[in-house]
Design a protein around this motif. Structure first.
Motif, PDB file in Angstrom:
ATOM      1  N   ILE A   1       0.804  -1.219   0.000  1.00 53.68           N
ATOM      2  CA  ILE A   1       0.000   0.000   0.000  1.00 53.68           C
ATOM      3  C   ILE A   1       0.842   1.277   0.000  1.00 53.68           C
ATOM      4  O   ILE A   1       0.519   2.223  -0.730  1.00 53.68           O
ATOM      5  CB  ILE A   1      -1.002  -0.019   1.166  1.00 53.68           C
ATOM      6  N   PRO A   2       1.935   1.377   0.777  1.00 56.39           N
ATOM      7  CA  PRO A   2       2.717   2.618   0.730  1.00 56.39           C
ATOM      8  C   PRO A   2       3.179   2.999  -0.682  1.00 56.39           C
ATOM      9  O   PRO A   2       3.087   4.169  -1.069  1.00 56.39           O
ATOM     10  CB  PRO A   2       3.907   2.309   1.646  1.00 56.39           C
ATOM     11  N   SER A   3       3.633   2.030  -1.470  1.00 51.43           N
ATOM     12  CA  SER A   3       4.069   2.352  -2.833  1.00 51.43           C
ATOM     13  C   SER A   3       2.878   2.719  -3.715  1.00 51.43           C
ATOM     14  O   SER A   3       2.998   3.541  -4.634  1.00 51.43           O
ATOM     15  CB  SER A   3       4.841   1.181  -3.433  1.00 51.43           C
ATOM     16  N   ARG A   4       1.719   2.138  -3.445  1.00 55.47           N
ATOM     17  CA  ARG A   4       0.521   2.471  -4.217  1.00 55.47           C
ATOM     18  C   ARG A   4       0.025   3.879  -3.891  1.00 55.47           C
ATOM     19  O   ARG A   4      -0.493   4.579  -4.767  1.00 55.47           O
ATOM     20  CB  ARG A   4      -0.589   1.455  -3.933  1.00 55.47           C
ATOM     21  N   ARG A   5       0.176   4.304  -2.652  1.00 48.54           N
ATOM     22  CA  ARG A   5      -0.285   5.640  -2.258  1.00 48.54           C
ATOM     23  C   ARG A   5       0.704   6.715  -2.664  1.00 48.54           C
ATOM     24  O   ARG A   5       0.327   7.859  -2.930  1.00 48.54           O
ATOM     25  CB  ARG A   5      -0.483   5.721  -0.741  1.00 48.54           C
ATOM     26  N   GLY A   6       2.005   6.369  -2.705  1.00 48.13           N
ATOM     27  CA  GLY A   6       3.011   7.374  -2.998  1.00 48.13           C
ATOM     28  C   GLY A   6       3.138   8.363  -1.853  1.00 48.13           C
ATOM     29  O   GLY A   6       2.868   8.042  -0.693  1.00 48.13           O
ATOM     30  N   GLU A   7       3.520   9.595  -2.181  1.00 44.83           N
ATOM     31  CA  GLU A   7       3.660  10.624  -1.148  1.00 44.83           C
ATOM     32  C   GLU A   7       2.297  11.233  -0.889  1.00 44.83           C
ATOM     33  O   GLU A   7       1.745  11.954  -1.718  1.00 44.83           O
ATOM     34  CB  GLU A   7       4.658  11.698  -1.591  1.00 44.83           C
ATOM     35  N   ASN A   8       1.745  10.924   0.271  1.00 48.93           N
ATOM     36  CA  ASN A   8       0.403  11.370   0.621  1.00 48.93           C
ATOM     37  C   ASN A   8       0.435  11.911   2.040  1.00 48.93           C
ATOM     38  O   ASN A   8       0.776  11.184   2.982  1.00 48.93           O
ATOM     39  CB  ASN A   8      -0.584  10.207   0.499  1.00 48.93           C
ATOM     40  N   SER A   9       0.081  13.171   2.195  1.00 53.18           N
ATOM     41  CA  SER A   9       0.194  13.819   3.507  1.00 53.18           C
ATOM     42  C   SER A   9      -0.924  13.422   4.472  1.00 53.18           C
ATOM     43  O   SER A   9      -0.827  13.680   5.669  1.00 53.18           O
ATOM     44  CB  SER A   9       0.196  15.343   3.333  1.00 53.18           C
ATOM     45  N   ILE A  10      -1.980  12.797   3.950  1.00 46.70           N
ATOM     46  CA  ILE A  10      -3.089  12.388   4.820  1.00 46.70           C
ATOM     47  C   ILE A  10      -2.754  11.030   5.441  1.00 46.70           C
ATOM     48  O   ILE A  10      -2.544  10.054   4.718  1.00 46.70           O
ATOM     49  CB  ILE A  10      -4.403  12.284   4.032  1.00 46.70           C
ATOM     50  N   PRO A  11      -2.684  10.942   6.768  1.00 48.90           N
ATOM     51  CA  PRO A  11      -2.338   9.653   7.382  1.00 48.90           C
ATOM     52  C   PRO A  11      -3.414   8.608   7.152  1.00 48.90           C
ATOM     53  O   PRO A  11      -4.613   8.894   7.278  1.00 48.90           O
ATOM     54  CB  PRO A  11      -2.199   9.987   8.873  1.00 48.90           C
ATOM     55  N   LEU A  12      -2.997   7.412   6.772  1.00 44.71           N
ATOM     56  CA  LEU A  12      -3.914   6.286   6.579  1.00 44.71           C
ATOM     57  C   LEU A  12      -3.518   5.169   7.532  1.00 44.71           C
ATOM     58  O   LEU A  12      -2.376   4.698   7.510  1.00 44.71           O
ATOM     59  CB  LEU A  12      -3.836   5.772   5.144  1.00 44.71           C
ATOM     60  N   VAL A  13      -4.463   4.748   8.364  1.00 41.84           N
ATOM     61  CA  VAL A  13      -4.225   3.603   9.236  1.00 41.84           C
ATOM     62  C   VAL A  13      -4.249   2.350   8.368  1.00 41.84           C
ATOM     63  O   VAL A  13      -5.240   2.067   7.695  1.00 41.84           O
ATOM     64  CB  VAL A  13      -5.288   3.498  10.346  1.00 41.84           C
ATOM     65  N   LEU A  14      -3.155   1.597   8.355  1.00 32.41           N
ATOM     66  CA  LEU A  14      -3.067   0.388   7.556  1.00 32.41           C
ATOM     67  C   LEU A  14      -3.746  -0.772   8.276  1.00 32.41           C
ATOM     68  O   LEU A  14      -4.115  -0.669   9.438  1.00 32.41           O
ATOM     69  CB  LEU A  14      -1.606   0.063   7.265  1.00 32.41           C
TER      70      LEU A  14
END
Length: 327
Positions: A42-55
């Protein structure tokens, strides 16, 4: 609450605001979660994203708050989360809009989660928290693959390359409970031994000559999630007219196939992924009936989830990696 999130280009353990109850939803104080390969990607799919996502997709815990309109659940219930969102009835493929918990919605690597009550089922009594926490996604994937797609029956022989994956450990136990013979492969002697401990009838080295070793076996079903590295080798041991089901690819996605050999062999090829709420409930009933338990390889505390990621990425586990929460 504390949570393990993807934010920016980093994986971070940090403090977030507690979730707020909503109509038709519940808040669960999580006790355990399960790590899947999906979480690694998921981190590589999201790229640089400033909104925190709980995995995290898998989790189990105790109902802490109940929203307006929720009738089936009460505070204090021990529950397990169904991570498949928007797929209620069994169908040939997921409906449009189907998602998996943990992206884009916040997931289970947190002390609490707010989720639609329709996504929650009672925890099977015979499972401890770690077992319940790692169950849902891989067990549902294995159940649909084996019963909905392969339509396994008593007396079938099933071939499963890659014995150590989480889904494979469920497939082995499910197939044995259904009365099938199970043959598995692995590069690890230790994993081959553990596969036999949970029910595999025959466990062979990945580097051996499969066709030679299995020449006296009639393989009715192949379940392959490895991809290019094993696809054609797996097909070579499948009986004419047999079924091959794939639900993942831990090696390259693209393969080359001899189509003439395939159609002359009258093989059947199926794709599968996750499953519906109907199948989720069937799976829970099945594991309760047969007292099947997930294989938990290692447990990490929530504040050391990064170590769990590193451990799974190394591929040394047999079964599932759990995250302990609120304990």
């Amino acid at each position: 609450m504390h949570a393990f999130v993807h934010e920016g280009n980093e994986l971070i353990y940090k403090n977030l605001n507690d979730p707020v109850i909503e109509k038709g939803k519940v808040i669960i104080a999580l006790r355990a979660a399960g790590l899947n390969h999906r979480d690694l990607n998921i981190p590589s799919r999201r790229g640089e994203n400033s909104i925190p996502l709980v995995l995290g997709s898998d989790g189990a815990g105790v109902i802490e708050q109940v929203g307006e309109g929720v009738k089936e659940l009460t505070i204090g219930d021990e529950v397990i989360i169904n991570p498949g969102l928007g797929w209620e009835k069994n169908s040939d493929a997921p409906p449009k809009g189907f998602e998996i918990l943990g992206m884009p919605d916040n997931g289970t690597f947190a002390e609490k989660i707010v989720i639609d009550a329709k996504q929650v089922e009672k925890k099977p009594d015979h499972l401890n928290w770690d077992e319940a926490g790692v169950l849902a996604l891989p067990a549902l994937t294995g159940y649909r693959t084996l019963f909905t797609k392969a339509q396994v029956k008593k007396g079938d022989t099933i071939f499963i390359p890659g014995a150590g994956s989480g889904v494979a450990t469920y497939l082995i136990q499910f197939a044995k409970a259904a009365g099938a013979k199970v043959i598995v492969t692995s590069r690890s002697k230790e994993k081959l031994g553990k596969a036999k401990e949970i029910g595999a009838d025959l466990a062979i080295d990945t580097h051996e000559d499969w066709e030679s070793l299995l020449r006296n076996e009639t393989i009715d079903i192949v379940i392959d999630s490895v991809g290019r590295a094993t696809f054609n080798r797996s097909l070579s041991v499948l009986k004419k007219g047999g079924k091959m089901i794939t639900f993942g690819s831990t090696t390259d996605d693209e393969i080359t196939i001899n189509i003439r050999q395939f159609f002359y062999g009258q093989y059947q090829l199926f794709g599968s992924t996750m499953g519906s709420t109907e199948e989720f409930k069937e799976m829970l009933d099945f594991i309760s009936k047969h007292q099947i338990k997930p294989v938990v390889d290692h447990v990490f505390p929530l504040n050391n989830t990064q170590a769990a990621f590193d451990y799974l990425r190394a591929g040394k586990q047999f079964g599932k990696v759990a995250i302990s929460i609120n304990r």
